[in-house]
Design a protein around this motif. Structure first.
Motif, mmCIF file in Angstrom:
data_model
loop_
_atom_site.group_PDB
_atom_site.id
_atom_site.type_symbol
_atom_site.label_atom_id
_atom_site.label_comp_id
_atom_site.label_asym_id
_atom_site.label_seq_id
_atom_site.Cartn_x
_atom_site.Cartn_y
_atom_site.Cartn_z
ATOM 1 N N VAL A 218 0.835 -1.202 0.000
ATOM 2 C CA VAL A 218 0.000 0.000 0.000
ATOM 3 C C VAL A 218 0.869 1.250 0.000
ATOM 4 O O VAL A 218 0.577 2.234 -0.703
ATOM 5 N N ALA A 219 1.966 1.234 0.766
ATOM 6 C CA ALA A 219 2.878 2.379 0.788
ATOM 7 C C ALA A 219 3.430 2.652 -0.607
ATOM 8 O O ALA A 219 3.532 3.806 -1.038
ATOM 9 N N GLY A 220 3.768 1.580 -1.330
ATOM 10 C CA GLY A 220 4.258 1.743 -2.690
ATOM 11 C C GLY A 220 3.225 2.378 -3.602
ATOM 12 O O GLY A 220 3.548 3.215 -4.442
ATOM 13 N N LEU A 221 1.956 2.003 -3.429
ATOM 14 C CA LEU A 221 0.881 2.593 -4.231
ATOM 15 C C LEU A 221 0.704 4.072 -3.906
ATOM 16 O O LEU A 221 0.493 4.899 -4.806
ATOM 17 N N VAL A 222 0.774 4.424 -2.613
ATOM 18 C CA VAL A 222 0.667 5.834 -2.222
ATOM 19 C C VAL A 222 1.822 6.635 -2.805
ATOM 20 O O VAL A 222 1.653 7.772 -3.270
ATOM 21 N N MET A 223 3.007 6.044 -2.820
ATOM 22 C CA MET A 223 4.182 6.739 -3.338
ATOM 23 C C MET A 223 4.071 7.054 -4.821
ATOM 24 O O MET A 223 4.729 7.984 -5.318
ATOM 25 N N LEU A 224 3.223 6.313 -5.546
ATOM 26 C CA LEU A 224 3.009 6.611 -6.969
ATOM 27 C C LEU A 224 2.389 7.990 -7.179
ATOM 28 O O LEU A 224 2.499 8.568 -8.267
ATOM 29 N N ALA A 225 1.737 8.515 -6.130
ATOM 30 C CA ALA A 225 1.112 9.840 -6.231
ATOM 31 C C ALA A 225 2.093 10.968 -5.947
ATOM 32 O O ALA A 225 1.746 12.143 -6.104
ATOM 33 N N LEU A 226 3.311 10.646 -5.525
ATOM 34 C CA LEU A 226 4.319 11.667 -5.264
ATOM 35 C C LEU A 226 4.893 12.200 -6.577
ATOM 36 O O LEU A 226 4.805 11.538 -7.616
ATOM 37 N N PRO A 227 5.489 13.396 -6.554
ATOM 38 C CA PRO A 227 6.148 13.901 -7.767
ATOM 39 C C PRO A 227 7.250 12.953 -8.225
ATOM 40 O O PRO A 227 7.862 12.253 -7.418
ATOM 41 N N LYS A 228 7.483 12.936 -9.519
ATOM 42 C CA LYS A 228 8.492 12.026 -10.066
ATOM 43 C C LYS A 228 9.865 12.302 -9.491
ATOM 44 O O LYS A 228 10.642 11.390 -9.220
ATOM 45 N N ASN A 229 10.176 13.573 -9.299
ATOM 46 C CA ASN A 229 11.455 13.975 -8.715
ATOM 47 C C ASN A 229 11.183 14.955 -7.588
ATOM 48 O O ASN A 229 10.118 15.570 -7.517
ATOM 49 N N ALA A 230 12.167 15.134 -6.708
ATOM 50 C CA ALA A 230 12.052 16.104 -5.618
ATOM 51 C C ALA A 230 12.131 17.512 -6.193
ATOM 52 O O ALA A 230 13.107 17.890 -6.826
ATOM 53 N N ALA A 231 11.070 18.307 -5.976
ATOM 54 C CA ALA A 231 11.038 19.678 -6.485
ATOM 55 C C ALA A 231 11.601 20.628 -5.440
ATOM 56 O O ALA A 231 11.055 20.785 -4.362
ATOM 57 N N GLU A 232 12.716 21.266 -5.760
ATOM 58 C CA GLU A 232 13.387 22.161 -4.815
ATOM 59 C C GLU A 232 12.753 23.546 -4.843
ATOM 60 O O GLU A 232 12.524 24.120 -5.910
ATOM 61 N N ARG A 233 12.451 24.097 -3.644
ATOM 62 C CA ARG A 233 11.937 25.455 -3.559
ATOM 63 C C ARG A 233 13.094 26.440 -3.629
ATOM 64 O O ARG A 233 14.134 26.253 -3.012
ATOM 65 N N VAL A 234 12.916 27.509 -4.358
ATOM 66 C CA VAL A 234 13.990 28.484 -4.487
ATOM 67 C C VAL A 234 13.947 29.531 -3.396
ATOM 68 O O VAL A 234 14.938 30.184 -3.114
ATOM 69 N N ASP A 235 12.793 29.780 -2.773
ATOM 70 C CA ASP A 235 12.714 30.763 -1.708
ATOM 71 C C ASP A 235 13.215 30.142 -0.423
ATOM 72 O O ASP A 235 12.830 29.085 -0.037
ATOM 73 N N GLN A 236 14.080 30.833 0.256
ATOM 74 C CA GLN A 236 14.708 30.296 1.450
ATOM 75 C C GLN A 236 14.024 30.789 2.702
ATOM 76 O O GLN A 236 14.387 30.372 3.768
#
Length: 503
Positions: A485-503
């Motif tokens: 089930v965790a693997g199925l939930v992870m399919l809904a995550l973004p394909k890659n980690a999106a980095e925020r530019v605002d600090q």
């Protein structure tokens, strides 16, 4: 908590022209290279000690009970006191670091953790040990969220993904190292100190981390002049405490009307907490936790995945340890040796997980989770006949599980936290740690109850190897489904980690 609040109230946060006005984070230029590696090592030392201390007492519990004459309820509270205090303090501790300085709060928490560890080792009664464990958990609640804050606010972008990946790898490894290290220290009986070495070992490590951290850790904080959100801090701590207490005490209390009442009160308080925080943020204040963060897709879905992923680890190793010691007759040290292949597998693949954390993202998460599910099925196949399968067959299944953990754990932390603005890094890290604590507590409460009920329900006399084996097979099936089930939930995550530019 009151003492800490008074201490922090005297700290001066950077001023802006108007209370509540937000500005970019106040921190020096991002660090990289050798300096970043040493700084990362310091904060990971602190995180590793916390994660190990959450599980190490489980293996040492029989020795503590014999030495101090502690009953089952007192041993249960020795474990629960740490978890409850830690869970209650994480979110607030993260926001304290954002407002008053992440290095400062990390060092304060580390000093407190060192002192309370020594006091745990010096405890002469079960009551004193329980009290010191609660204090130790509270100091860990101050220290741990700063790890996320320091990494998010102070590391250069190229170093940040690797640092989050390394933290995830340490988190996974520590879950295995607790039982292994606990068994080693209890069996070694260094200086005739017995179980007390599981606490004394924190002292020299903390001293080293303090000396090095004072020189290499950069200071950073949010440049907001908003007043400390004491109402939000109290609501968060109280709600989490009420929510976790009946879950942790399931084995002792069972599910009574009082348990459900506490659970409901915790949910209600946390709902009020979110509503209050949303209102405070709307008025321009600085809440302990900004509910707007839940609108960040990776963060919201990642929290759900974390509950499932880390919720199965603690309960699996608890029931496996009981099976190995009470079922097969292994000592604490021999149990640790059986578990060692899991740690070795995690070490092998965590390097790959760290390297690809920012690029592979979702794919590694899903592969890692499904690999752990497969490892549970391998263990099911070798245990289900009721006999002791021996070291090598157990090692095979555990090694496969470690490979999956090393792939997924580094990536999960990076995906969840990469998109968080720097000013909220500590608070978001505190929320992630809290969610993992709650998930682990629920897993232990539910699967632990199922396991022990299956052990005693399958025999009219003293339970034997076949009874413990039968109970463990139930846990293995449930955890295999959990990781699927965790693997199925992870399919809904973004394909890659999106980095925020605002600090």
């Amino acid at each position: 908590m009151a003492t800490i609040t008074v201490t922090l109230a005297g700290m001066t946060a950077p001023q802006t022209s108007r209370e509540g006005k937000r500005a970019p984070d106040a921190h020096p230029a991002p660090i990289s290279g050798a300096g970043a590696n040493v700084a990362l090592l310091v904060v990971l030392f602190g995180s590793f000690m916390d994660l190990v201390d959450a599980t190490i007492v489980t293996v040492a519990a029989p020795a503590i009970a014999r030495d101090m004459g502690a009953g089952d309820a007192q041993i249960q509270w020795t474990i629960a006191a740490y978890t409850l205090a830690l869970g209650a303090g994480l979110i607030t501790g993260g926001r304290f670091g954002d407002q008053f300085g992440r290095k400062r709060l990390f060092m304060i928490g580390l000093v407190g953790f060192m002192v309370t560890s020594a006091l745990c080792a010096l405890a002469v009664t079960p009551g004193m040990l329980i009290g010191m464990r609660a204090a130790q958990g509270l100091t860990a609640g101050i220290m741990v969220p700063q790890v996320f804050g320091v990494i998010r606010a102070s590391f250069a972008p190229a170093e940040r993904a690797k640092a989050f990946g390394a933290y995830g790898a340490v988190q996974g490894l520590a879950s295995v190292a607790g039982p292994l290290l606990g068994g080693l220290l209890v069996e070694a009986d260094l200086f005739d100190l017995g179980w007390r070495t599981i606490f004394w070992i924190n002292v020299p490590i903390s001293i080293l981390a303090l000396v090095v951290g004072a020189r290499v850790l950069p200071e950073s904080r949010s440049a907001s002049a908003a007043r400390l959100d004491l109402v939000g801090a109290l609501l968060a701590a109280s709600g989490i405490l009420l929510l976790m207490l009946p879950i942790i005490q399931t084995e002792t209390w069972g599910w009574t009307a009082a348990s459900y009442a506490l659970l409901a009160a915790g949910i209600i308080l946390l709902t009020i907490f979110l509503a209050y925080e949303r209102s405070l943020a709307g008025r321009g204040g600085e809440p302990v936790f900004d509910p707007a963060l839940l609108r960040i897709r990776a963060f919201a879905i990642g929290l759900s995945a974390s509950v499932l992923f880390f919720g199965g680890i603690g309960s699996f190793f608890l029931t496996l340890s009981v099976y190995l010691q009470l079922g097969t007759g292994r000592t604490a040290w021999e149990t640790g040796l059986v578990i060692l292949p899991y740690a070795l597998g995690s070490i092998i693949t965590s390097g790959l997980g760290v390297a690809l954390a920012a690029k592979a993202g979702r794919a590694l998460l899903v592969i890692g989770s499904l690999t752990i599910a497969a490892s549970q099925l391998v263990l099911l196949a070798v245990i289900r006949d009721g006999s002791d399968p021996g070291f090598w067959l157990l090692a095979l299944g555990l090694f496969i599980g470690g490979l999956g953990l090393g792939l997924a754990a580094p990536v999960l932390v990076n995906v969840v936290l990469a998109g968080i603005p720097g000013r909220n890094a500590g608070a978001a890290g505190g929320v992630l740690s809290t969610v993992n604590q709650i998930g682990g507590s629920i897993g232990i409460a539910v699967l632990g109850t199922i396991f022990f009920a299956a052990v005693t329900g399958s025999t009219t006399g003293a339970p034997g190897l076949a009874d413990y084996g039968h109970a463990l097979t139930i846990v293995l099936v449930v955890t295999a489904v959990l990781y699927l089930v965790a693997g199925l939930v992870m399919l809904a995550l973004p394909k890659n980690a999106a980095e925020r530019v605002d600090q």
